[in-house]
Write an enzyme that holds these catalytic residues in place. Structure first.
Site, mmCIF file in Angstrom:
data_model
loop_
_atom_site.group_PDB
_atom_site.id
_atom_site.type_symbol
_atom_site.label_atom_id
_atom_site.label_comp_id
_atom_site.label_asym_id
_atom_site.label_seq_id
_atom_site.Cartn_x
_atom_site.Cartn_y
_atom_site.Cartn_z
ATOM 1 N N SER A 114 35.210 45.251 49.721
ATOM 2 C CA SER A 114 34.862 44.535 48.502
ATOM 3 C C SER A 114 33.604 43.688 48.640
ATOM 4 O O SER A 114 32.548 44.188 48.959
ATOM 5 C CB SER A 114 36.057 43.698 48.055
ATOM 6 O OG SER A 114 35.799 43.112 46.809
ATOM 7 N N HIS A 115 33.765 42.385 48.447
ATOM 8 C CA HIS A 115 32.632 41.458 48.429
ATOM 9 C C HIS A 115 32.244 41.007 49.838
ATOM 10 O O HIS A 115 31.296 40.246 49.994
ATOM 11 C CB HIS A 115 33.026 40.235 47.612
ATOM 12 C CG HIS A 115 34.323 39.664 48.089
ATOM 13 N ND1 HIS A 115 35.518 40.313 47.903
ATOM 14 C CD2 HIS A 115 34.597 38.560 48.792
ATOM 15 C CE1 HIS A 115 36.477 39.621 48.463
ATOM 16 N NE2 HIS A 115 35.959 38.553 49.013
ATOM 17 N N LYS A 127 41.984 51.108 51.265
ATOM 18 C CA LYS A 127 43.220 50.887 50.526
ATOM 19 C C LYS A 127 43.656 52.164 49.842
ATOM 20 O O LYS A 127 42.838 53.067 49.596
ATOM 21 C CB LYS A 127 43.070 49.752 49.531
ATOM 22 C CG LYS A 127 42.171 50.046 48.367
ATOM 23 C CD LYS A 127 42.294 48.922 47.347
ATOM 24 C CE LYS A 127 41.210 49.054 46.315
ATOM 25 N NZ LYS A 127 41.376 48.118 45.220
ATOM 26 N N ASP A 278 30.097 43.290 42.584
ATOM 27 C CA ASP A 278 30.265 43.150 44.033
ATOM 28 C C ASP A 278 30.135 44.475 44.769
ATOM 29 O O ASP A 278 29.744 45.480 44.183
ATOM 30 C CB ASP A 278 31.618 42.496 44.341
ATOM 31 C CG ASP A 278 32.763 43.426 44.017
ATOM 32 O OD1 ASP A 278 32.604 44.263 43.100
ATOM 33 O OD2 ASP A 278 33.815 43.335 44.678
ATOM 34 N N ASP A 280 32.136 46.864 45.791
ATOM 35 C CA ASP A 280 32.781 48.075 45.283
ATOM 36 C C ASP A 280 32.854 48.128 43.758
ATOM 37 O O ASP A 280 33.540 48.989 43.195
ATOM 38 C CB ASP A 280 34.170 48.254 45.900
ATOM 39 C CG ASP A 280 35.101 47.101 45.584
ATOM 40 O OD1 ASP A 280 34.615 45.978 45.359
ATOM 41 O OD2 ASP A 280 36.326 47.316 45.562
ATOM 42 N N ASP A 282 34.178 46.118 41.414
ATOM 43 C CA ASP A 282 35.305 45.697 40.574
ATOM 44 C C ASP A 282 35.195 44.243 40.112
ATOM 45 O O ASP A 282 35.866 43.837 39.183
ATOM 46 C CB ASP A 282 36.659 45.987 41.240
ATOM 47 C CG ASP A 282 36.804 45.374 42.607
ATOM 48 O OD1 ASP A 282 35.888 44.636 43.040
ATOM 49 O OD2 ASP A 282 37.836 45.633 43.263
ATOM 50 N N ARG A 283 34.351 43.445 40.760
ATOM 51 C CA ARG A 283 34.194 42.054 40.326
ATOM 52 C C ARG A 283 32.979 41.898 39.421
ATOM 53 O O ARG A 283 32.084 42.747 39.440
ATOM 54 C CB ARG A 283 33.991 41.146 41.535
ATOM 55 C CG ARG A 283 35.168 41.111 42.464
ATOM 56 C CD ARG A 283 34.936 40.090 43.553
ATOM 57 N NE ARG A 283 36.121 40.001 44.390
ATOM 58 C CZ ARG A 283 36.448 38.936 45.111
ATOM 59 N NH1 ARG A 283 35.664 37.885 45.119
ATOM 60 N NH2 ARG A 283 37.549 38.930 45.831
ATOM 61 N N SER A 366 39.026 35.013 40.769
ATOM 62 C CA SER A 366 38.168 35.571 41.809
ATOM 63 C C SER A 366 37.157 36.572 41.245
ATOM 64 O O SER A 366 36.701 37.458 41.966
ATOM 65 C CB SER A 366 39.019 36.226 42.891
ATOM 66 O OG SER A 366 39.833 37.226 42.315
ATOM 67 N N LYS A 377 40.470 46.061 38.511
ATOM 68 C CA LYS A 377 39.512 45.251 37.790
ATOM 69 C C LYS A 377 38.195 46.026 37.750
ATOM 70 O O LYS A 377 37.976 46.912 38.578
ATOM 71 C CB LYS A 377 39.364 43.882 38.439
ATOM 72 C CG LYS A 377 39.028 43.874 39.916
ATOM 73 C CD LYS A 377 39.214 42.451 40.408
ATOM 74 C CE LYS A 377 38.733 42.255 41.830
ATOM 75 N NZ LYS A 377 39.709 42.644 42.836
HETATM 76 C C1 G16 Z 1 41.015 41.130 46.016
HETATM 77 C C2 G16 Z 1 42.169 41.334 45.095
HETATM 78 C C3 G16 Z 1 42.158 40.284 44.025
HETATM 79 C C4 G16 Z 1 42.135 38.910 44.633
HETATM 80 C C5 G16 Z 1 40.967 38.786 45.580
HETATM 81 C C6 G16 Z 1 40.985 37.492 46.355
HETATM 82 O O1 G16 Z 1 39.826 41.367 45.331
HETATM 83 O O2 G16 Z 1 42.142 42.605 44.498
HETATM 84 O O3 G16 Z 1 43.294 40.474 43.236
HETATM 85 O O4 G16 Z 1 42.053 37.937 43.633
HETATM 86 O O5 G16 Z 1 41.003 39.814 46.521
HETATM 87 O O6 G16 Z 1 42.104 37.475 47.169
HETATM 88 P P1 G16 Z 1 42.315 36.366 48.277
HETATM 89 O O7 G16 Z 1 42.277 35.070 47.534
HETATM 90 O O8 G16 Z 1 43.646 36.691 48.876
HETATM 91 O O9 G16 Z 1 41.166 36.454 49.247
HETATM 92 P P2 G16 Z 1 38.683 42.265 45.972
HETATM 93 O O10 G16 Z 1 37.573 42.250 44.958
HETATM 94 O O11 G16 Z 1 38.337 41.575 47.257
HETATM 95 O O12 G16 Z 1 39.305 43.604 46.183
#
Ligand code: G16
Length: 543
Positions: A114-115, A127, A278, A280, A282-283, A366, A377
């Protein structure tokens, strides 16, 4: 003659999926057998790959294509029928979710952290998403973990590397590999959802936008959608070439890491609208001329205005938000007389609500927002819905926010992150706080009186499952709230997240700086958790 090899395997510690799949340092993922063990454990958790169809792709970070080659060979060896893979190994997370649904696949394997930064000394992740296109629920990730702890062998086809550069169909050890354009299906979906004519007219009328793809996967998607199909000038999308180390950046669309975009948007000659996505895809980050829109507010605005886009013109069924997200969307749901839900952090918790038709739009603090069009997302979806709303309302982002806050009031909101803490210190702090929760009611901190405190637990109303210990919540008498929670996506030590919120009525001061508006709440958080024990000058990130 191709051969299927069965390779002896020894379990690795640390194959427990977190908030969103398995995320580790890249070198850990690259250890011989580490990826293979986890992939075999995924197949075991879904009762085998035999005869199944999967979608496969990732965000293009370092090790992406090597991992894809391994997964394809393992899928073939495990008897999968067909794998649909993005050209060059690329697929954004929402695009992968869409492909799983569109082609009725049995699931998908998505490679991303992700980010988190990419590179041999940065992060990698994998995943599994199920047939509904959404992240594996906890019951399934628990099976993956269980299998990974007792694995004794994995299967892999002994074949040459597969050509990922050319779109078309190939046979790999009896399995069909279909390499497809990663953007085409997703772009068609977006055209179905939104009023592209209205947005195109807005760009033709001189509307200016900047989209920062942060050298990550959304570059090709954003260029196709914004510049080619919607007619935004070339150059609207910056940092649009995916690179294995994201241009040495941190592809996290928040005001800290998307600093170039933020600086431009706060400048004198700022475009009308700024956005970023981000690693991937999704954000999302949304910023108007001189005004940053917090993800919690963005969710509320999208829910309140979704009916302006063709896909949601009949209204939305309900809204769900993760618990740490602000209450702004609850107020909209109440006004629209639709259901609202509060789930634990993690997109996987929205899947059942979306599948059951209880909600249409979901979002998280987030920087994730999405709808029932996929089961992830979706960064560009949020950007396009904003554009659709701007095109119909013919108002600026600031005007829309002013109107929203005057109508519903404003939930001043910020998250403070303390990253890479020694795990023991962070656990100790959380355990100590949890033990004191019951005694906090009635106590004063920085002039705020605690009304109640608890550890958030969630009962899924669709499948009846229960999730405990999802964050410590402290509510104050005047409506403020603090949440303490440990991140489930970090790869180094522990990250403490402190979520801060305070409500201001629509008649109050609506355009204050959130850090100043929250000063008392921030002080209360320090006093309650004795944050000085962390030995830090301040948080690493303030959203
Ligand atoms: C993932 C999850 C999100 C979550 C975020 C932060 O996002 O899919 O639902 O809000 O991590 O999670 P944490 O607070 O546990 O670090 P992404 O964009 O990283 O896949």
């Amino acid at each position: 003659m191709m051969t299927i090899k069965t390779v002896q395997a020894t379990p690795f510690a640390g194959q427990k999926p977190g908030t969103s799949g398995l995320r580790k340092k890249t070198r850990e993922f690259m250890q011989p057998g580490f990826l293979e063990n986890f992939v075999q454990s995924i197949f075991a958790a879904i009762d085998g790959a035999e005869g199944k169809t999967f979608v496969l792709g990732g965000d293009g970070r370092f090790f992406n294509t090597d991992a894809i080659q391994t997964i394809l060979k393992m899928a073939a060896a495990n008897g999968a029928k067909r794998v649909i893979v993005g050209q060059g190994g690329l697929l954004s997370t929402p695009a992968a979710s869409h492909l799983i649904r569109k082609y009725a696949a049995d699931g998908g394997l998505i490679l991303s952290a992700s980010h988190n930064p990419g590179g041999i000394d940065a992060d990698f992740g994998l995943k599994f998403n199920g047939a509904n296109g959404g992240p594996a629920p906890e019951a399934l990730t628990a099976k993956m973990l269980a299998h990974s702890q007792e694995i004794s062998e994995y299967k892999i086809a002994d074949v040459a590397d597969i050509d990922l550069a050319t779109c078309g169909t190939q046979d790999v050890a009896g399995m069909v590999v279909e390499v497809i354009d990663p953007v085409a299906d997703y772009a068609m979906l977006m055209e179905d959802l939104f009023d592209f004519d209205a947005i195109r007219d807005m760009f033709e009328g001189g509307f200016r936008m900047r989209f920062d793809a942060m050298h990550a996967v959304t570059g090709p998607y954003a260029k196709t959608l914004l510049e080619t199909r919607l007619g935004a000038p070339v150059g609207t999308v910056i940092n649009g070439e995916p690179s294995p180390d994201f241009g040495k950046g941190h592809p996290d669309p928040n005001p800290v890491w998307a600093k170039t975009l933020m600086t431009e948007m706060m400048g004198d000659d700022a475009p009308d609208f700024g956005a970023a996505s981000d690693g991937d895809g999704d954000r999302n980050l949304i910023v108007g001329k001189g005004l940053y829109v917090s993800p919690s507010d963005s969710l509320a605005v999208l829910a309140a205005n979704a009916h302006l886009a063709p896909a949601y013109s009949n209204g939305i069924a309900g809204v769900a938000r993760s618990m740490p997200t602000s209450s702004a969307s609850d107020r909209v749901a109440e006004a629209l007389r639709i259901a609202s839900y509060e789930t634990p952090t993690g997109w996987k918790f929205f899947g059942n609500l979306l599948d059951a038709g209880r909600v249409t739009i979901c979002g998280e603090e987030s920087a994730g927002t999405g709808s029932d069009h996929v089961r992830e997302k979706d960064g560009l979806w949020a950007v396009l819905l904003w554009l659709n709303i701007l095109a119909v309302r013919k108002q600026s982002v600031t005007e829309i926010m002013a109107d929203h806050w005057q109508t519903y009031g404003r939930d001043y909101y910020s998250r403070h992150d303390y990253e890479a803490l020694p795990s023991e210190l962070a656990t100790d702090l959380m355990e100590g706080l949890a033990a004191r929760l019951a005694d906090l009611s009635g106590q004063d901190f920085a002039g705020l009186t605690v009304e109640s405190a608890d550890s958030f637990a969630y009962h899924d109303p669709v499948d009846g499952s229960d999730s405990q210990n999802q964050g410590l919540r402290i509510f104050f008498k005047d409506g403020a709230r603090i949440v303490f929670r440990l991140s489930g996506t970090g790869t180094e030590g522990a990250t403490l997240r402190v979520y801060l919120q305070r409500f201001e009525a629509g008649t109050g001061a609506l355009f204050d700086d959130p850090q100043e508006a929250l000063a008392q709440v921030i002080q209360a958080a320090h006093d309650i958790a004795r944050l000085e024990r962390l030995g830090r000058e301040g948080p690493d990130v303030r959203t």
